[in-house]
Design a protein around this motif. Structure first.
Motif, PDB file in Angstrom:
ATOM      1  N   ASP A 162      14.283  -0.882  13.748  1.00 14.40           N
ATOM      2  CA  ASP A 162      14.162  -0.719  12.293  1.00 14.40           C
ATOM      3  C   ASP A 162      15.134   0.341  11.780  1.00 14.40           C
ATOM      4  O   ASP A 162      14.875   0.987  10.752  1.00 14.40           O
TER       5      ASP A 162
ATOM      6  N   ASP B 191      17.966   4.871  15.802  1.00 16.80           N
ATOM      7  CA  ASP B 191      16.654   4.216  15.796  1.00 16.80           C
ATOM      8  C   ASP B 191      15.631   5.140  16.469  1.00 16.80           C
ATOM      9  O   ASP B 191      15.659   5.332  17.683  1.00 16.80           O
ATOM     10  N   ILE B 192      14.737   5.719  15.662  1.00 16.32           N
ATOM     11  CA  ILE B 192      13.721   6.625  16.205  1.00 16.32           C
ATOM     12  C   ILE B 192      12.693   5.820  17.002  1.00 16.32           C
ATOM     13  O   ILE B 192      12.176   4.810  16.517  1.00 16.32           O
TER      14      ILE B 192
ATOM     15  N   ASP C 287       7.414   5.155  16.656  1.00 12.29           N
ATOM     16  CA  ASP C 287       8.036   4.386  15.581  1.00 12.29           C
ATOM     17  C   ASP C 287       8.562   3.092  16.193  1.00 12.29           C
ATOM     18  O   ASP C 287       9.025   3.091  17.333  1.00 12.29           O
ATOM     19  N   PRO C 288       8.495   1.990  15.440  1.00  7.74           N
ATOM     20  CA  PRO C 288       8.963   0.716  15.997  1.00  7.74           C
ATOM     21  C   PRO C 288      10.451   0.767  16.355  1.00  7.74           C
ATOM     22  O   PRO C 288      11.207   1.516  15.746  1.00  7.74           O
ATOM     23  N   LEU C 289      10.848  -0.037  17.312  1.00  5.40           N
ATOM     24  CA  LEU C 289      12.273  -0.161  17.634  1.00  5.40           C
ATOM     25  C   LEU C 289      12.889  -1.246  16.765  1.00  5.40           C
ATOM     26  O   LEU C 289      12.207  -2.166  16.318  1.00  5.40           O
TER      27      LEU C 289
ATOM     28  N   ASP D 248      16.258   5.588   9.454  1.00  5.72           N
ATOM     29  CA  ASP D 248      14.954   5.289  10.047  1.00  5.72           C
ATOM     30  C   ASP D 248      13.968   6.355   9.598  1.00  5.72           C
ATOM     31  O   ASP D 248      14.310   7.532   9.524  1.00  5.72           O
TER      32      ASP D 248
HETATM   33 CA    CA Z   1      12.564   3.143  14.819  1.00  5.83          CA
END
Ligand code: CA
Ligand code: CA
Length: 345
Positions: free
Chosen positions: A49, A70-71, A45-47, A301
């Motif tokens: 977000d 944040d996942i 998963d993006p950081l 997230d």
């Molecule tokens: Ca994330």
């Protein structure tokens, strides 16, 4: 494995050939698996977000800071007797410590006994992959549903207070079911005792069968691992299933006022146990937002499939028509290699 077992019913030559092919097919992943440490799948998963629909602000509390929820990745690993799921966050997980959290000298470690206390992770698993088969409703307080294509059969709810969260979930759902039954009967008299008891027995049965609150949990740096027995999922987790995974903030001292449920008409707008809610403005103990939307989910997230936008999905509720956001699942087996899930924004 399945092919090898089916082989004897085929004509001998084909059967022998198929058996040989099946053996090869089984051998290859097994080798890969040994090298890969029994990882079933891994989603990234993006950081940066950890902001829900893009508008969420963390509470002004010392217990929670940006990055905490944040996942970075979600993965599953087969272990003896079941599956260890693993969530890695952008930052080190805040550990529980033996400090007093109220005037009665209750210690944080008494209440949150699994080593963490700031988050919940929900995992909804669509195991039959039949559109429309299963549940689209989520646990109370999430203010979201699933797209029918990903309706779930099993839910894993990681929370710092699994024993209490299970009981609270049953109480909230029982209460709502009873209210709906009462409404269906014209809403004037009390429900007969028998009916009220039947509803509570049915809710308890369903929650026990379909929702698992992990109690075998390991916290290590930015990573939390939680064990789900094969008896719950019907075997180890599979990459062909669809997963909806998200994180919410945990309020481990929350006291829910169930009487306040009486005033709630909107189906999705139930309170959730130990869940930090979202509200318009800036808050000490809630997520803040500038969006005026009472159905804005408290989801911080979310792991989304390629091409989908977390911000768009979480911002798509319509309070006017009482329509909550509807979330899609991610099927690890359908993703391009190297875990491209969630890269799209
Ligand atoms: Ca994330
Ligand atoms: Ca995300």
């Amino acid at each position: 494995m399945t092919d090898a077992r089916r082989a004897p019913s085929l004509r001998p030559l084909h059967a022998a050939l198929l058996a040989a092919v099946a053996l090869l097919a089984v051998a290859a992943p097994a080798a890969a698996r040994a090298a890969d440490d029994r990882v079933i799948f891994r989603l990234t998963d993006p950081l940066g977000d950890d902001h829900g629909d893009g508008s969420l602000r963390y509470p002004r509390s010392n217990d929670l800071k940006r990055g905490d929820l944040d996942i970075a990745s979600f993965s599953a690993r087969e272990e003896k007797g079941g599956t260890f799921f693993e969530v890695t966050f952008a930052r080190r997980i805040r550990r529980t410590e033996p400090r007093a959290i109220d005037e009665g000298a209750t210690l944080l470690t008494d209440v949150a006994r699994l080593g963490f206390y700031t988050f919940n992770v929900d995992v909804y698993v669509d195991t039959d992959r039949k559109p429309g088969s299963g549940n689209v409703q989520l646990l109370p307080g999430r203010l979201a549903e699933l797209q029918p294509e990903y309706a779930w059969e099993k839910c894993i709810a990681l929370t710092p207070r699994p024993w209490d969260a299970g009981d609270e979930t049953k109480r909230i759902l029982t209460r709502r079911q009873r209210m709906e039954e009462l409404k269906a009967r014209g809403g004037k008299e009390k429900l007969p005792r028998e009916t009220a008891q039947e509803i509570s027995a049915e809710v308890n049965r369903l929650v026990d069968e379909k929702v698992f609150f992990p109690t075998v949990v390991q916290v290590n740096g930015p990573t939390v691992r939680f064990f789900v027995p094969a008896s719950f999922l019907g075997g180890p987790a599979r990459p062909e299933w669809a997963y909806v995974v998200f994180v919410t903030g945990a309020d481990i001292l929350q006291k829910l006022d169930l009487a306040s449920l009486l005033g709630i008409d909107k189906k999705a707008a139930l309170p959730g146990p130990y869940l930090i809610p979202v509200a318009y403005g800036s808050w000490e103990n809630k997520f803040g937002t500038d969006t005026i939307d009472e159905l804005l989910p408290p989801i911080v997230d979310l792991v989304v499939p390629p091409g989908a936008s977390q911000e768009k999905l979480l911002g798509s509720s319509d309070p006017e028509t009482d329509t909550p956001v509807r979330l899609p699942g991610v099927v690890p087996a359908d993703l391009p290699p190297a875990g491209a899930a969630g890269k799209a924004r």
